[in-house]
Structure formats: structure tokens, C-alpha cells
Design an enzyme around this catalytic site. Sequence first.
Site, short mmCIF file in Angstrom:
data_model
loop_
_atom_site.label_atom_id
_atom_site.label_comp_id
_atom_site.label_asym_id
_atom_site.label_seq_id
_atom_site.Cartn_x
_atom_site.Cartn_y
_atom_site.Cartn_z
N ASP A 67 1.25 -12.08 -22.36
CA ASP A 67 0.38 -13.00 -21.63
C ASP A 67 1.17 -13.88 -20.68
O ASP A 67 2.41 -13.86 -20.67
CB ASP A 67 -0.44 -13.86 -22.63
CG ASP A 67 0.42 -14.42 -23.76
OD1 ASP A 67 1.67 -14.43 -23.63
OD2 ASP A 67 -0.14 -14.85 -24.78
N ASN A 136 -5.84 -20.95 -34.58
CA ASN A 136 -7.24 -20.50 -34.58
C ASN A 136 -7.35 -18.97 -34.68
O ASN A 136 -8.41 -18.40 -34.44
CB ASN A 136 -7.97 -21.00 -33.32
CG ASN A 136 -7.36 -20.44 -32.04
OD1 ASN A 136 -6.42 -19.65 -32.08
ND2 ASN A 136 -7.88 -20.85 -30.90
N HIS A 138 -5.69 -16.74 -32.86
CA HIS A 138 -5.50 -15.94 -31.64
C HIS A 138 -4.20 -15.14 -31.70
O HIS A 138 -3.23 -15.54 -32.35
CB HIS A 138 -5.61 -16.78 -30.36
CG HIS A 138 -4.43 -17.65 -30.03
ND1 HIS A 138 -4.55 -18.98 -29.74
CD2 HIS A 138 -3.11 -17.38 -29.91
CE1 HIS A 138 -3.36 -19.49 -29.46
NE2 HIS A 138 -2.47 -18.53 -29.57
N GLU A 143 -8.51 -15.64 -27.57
CA GLU A 143 -9.09 -16.73 -28.34
C GLU A 143 -10.29 -16.21 -29.15
O GLU A 143 -10.79 -15.10 -28.89
CB GLU A 143 -9.55 -17.83 -27.38
CG GLU A 143 -8.43 -18.44 -26.52
CD GLU A 143 -7.51 -19.38 -27.30
OE1 GLU A 143 -7.38 -19.25 -28.52
OE2 GLU A 143 -6.92 -20.27 -26.64
#
Length: 281
Positions: A67, A136, A138, A143
Site C-alpha cells: 500500500d 481493527n 485491517h 479497512e
Amino acid sequence: MQVVIAGSSAEVGRIAAAKVSQVIRKRADAVVGLATGSSPLSIYAQLSHQVREERLDCSSVRAFALDEYVGLPVGHPQSYRSVLERDVVEPLRLKRSNVHVPDGTAADVVSACAAFEQRLRDLGPVDIQILGIGRNGHIGFNEPTSSFASRTRIKTLAPKTRADNARFFSSPDEVPTHCLTQGLANILEATRLLLVAQGEKKADAVAKMVEGPLSSMCPASALQLHADVTVVIDDAAACKLTLSDYYRYTYQNLPEWQRFDAGPPPGGSSERGPGGASGTS
Ligand code: GLP
């Protein structure tokens, strides 16, 4: 999914690095998927140690970043291109031209993602994809509610992710709001997946990934769909796993030929397998 519970954060890096170097030793021009964030730093440090001692040669390794932030100027110290140059390219002596990162500076992000996908198709599949995990759940910057079929695209960062990553910037407002990230489908196309996590703050996400239902609410649960996944975590990150005793037992009883974490840590005591780490399924 093989779950290896290591006694310390350093041990996580040593075991995970053994897995990566095994792949590179088998194929000098292996395609390695690189993650950023603090979790994989101990892997890169271990690999760089092996390179310095000339026990590992990464000069032909090809690499893809997972990313990149959107909108940081070229050369910004926190762009993932810069981070990977500092933490991986230089210490592991990779050729810069062999490292591919989505172009977060492009005016046309759709074309930038398409170009990255094309390069992945041309050079892939990725032989081993290194992953961290966000609090979370990811992976990459996928996400919660990311599609399991998603490919490289622009995403809006969750406020929790921006807050977590603010520590790398001089102020929280400087954290970009958007990113380009490989999708969950890209990640699942890698031949092997290797996820590392350390610390209790990752324990919830790790438990959901390994033992929770398959759900886009925990994007890392997509790893349950892959046939060759190794998860290396420390005791703190493992503390919410229901079956941790089983993972420890299984790892302690792994057949010798299935072991990849051979050898003592450089300069340390031998904690191979049963002594230093535990757990698999
Ligand atoms: C970052 C990265 C992920 C990384 C995760 C966890 O935002 N995009 O690839 O795995 O968040 O980061 P850390 O390892 O610093 O906890």
C-alpha cells in the site's frame, strides 16, 4: 493456518525471518510482498543481519509494497516508498528498480492502480506476502467491510487507523486521509502468507482473524481462505485465542521436516521450536 506463539517480540522476528529467508534461498529472484508499519521491522532487521553476514543474498529479489498513502509528495519521509527504502531496500541490498510501490502521487489514481495491477500480473504471483494487522483487523489498508474480491484501489483510511499512524507524523492532521492498497483478492493470490503481530493491543484483531467468523468486518479473517498461512505472534498478541494451548501443543510436536525456524538466534541461546515458540494448526 499455522499459528506460532513466540516467547517475545524479538523471537517473532527471528521465526518469521526464517520463513522468508527459506523462500529466498530456494529462489534467488523470489517475489516478496512487503508490509510497512512497526510489526515487520524485526523481520527486516533479522534479514539484514543475514545479508551483512553474507548468509543471504537479496540482490535479485523482486518486491511489491502492499500500500501507499495518497498525496504525500515524492520523497516524504513517511511515504511508504521512503519507508521501504530505509527499512528494506538499503539494509537488505535490494535493487531499487526491483521494488514496486503503488504511485500515491499520481493525478490519475485509477490508472496508477491499473498499472500496479499489471505489474503484479507480469511478475507475480508473490512467493511470500509479509503482513501486519491493524487493531481493527485491517491488512494492507483494507479497512473493515473491504470486499474479499477487492483489488488495488483507493481507500479512505478509518479514523482509528489515522489515529494509530499519527505517531509517525508530526501532527495527527498530517496523516493522509486516503491510500492506495492492494485488495484482499490480491493478498490471497500470493503463494504463501506470513502475518506477524506483537503486543496485547493486537490481541482482539488476532483472535477475530484466526478464530472468528469469516467476515469483512475483520478483513484479516480472509486469511482463513488461504491454504498456506503462517501467523507468528508473541504471547501478548495471543492472549485472546481460545485454542492457544492447542497451537502450542501442535507446534511442539511438529515433524522435523516441517520446521522452518532452524538455528539459534545470532549471538543468542538456541530456542529452536519446542523451546522458543509454540503452536500450529
Ligand atoms: C498500517 C499498514 C499495515 C500494517 C498496520 C499495522 O497502517 N498499512 O500494513 O500492518 O497498519 O501497523 P503496525 O505494525 O505499526 O501496528
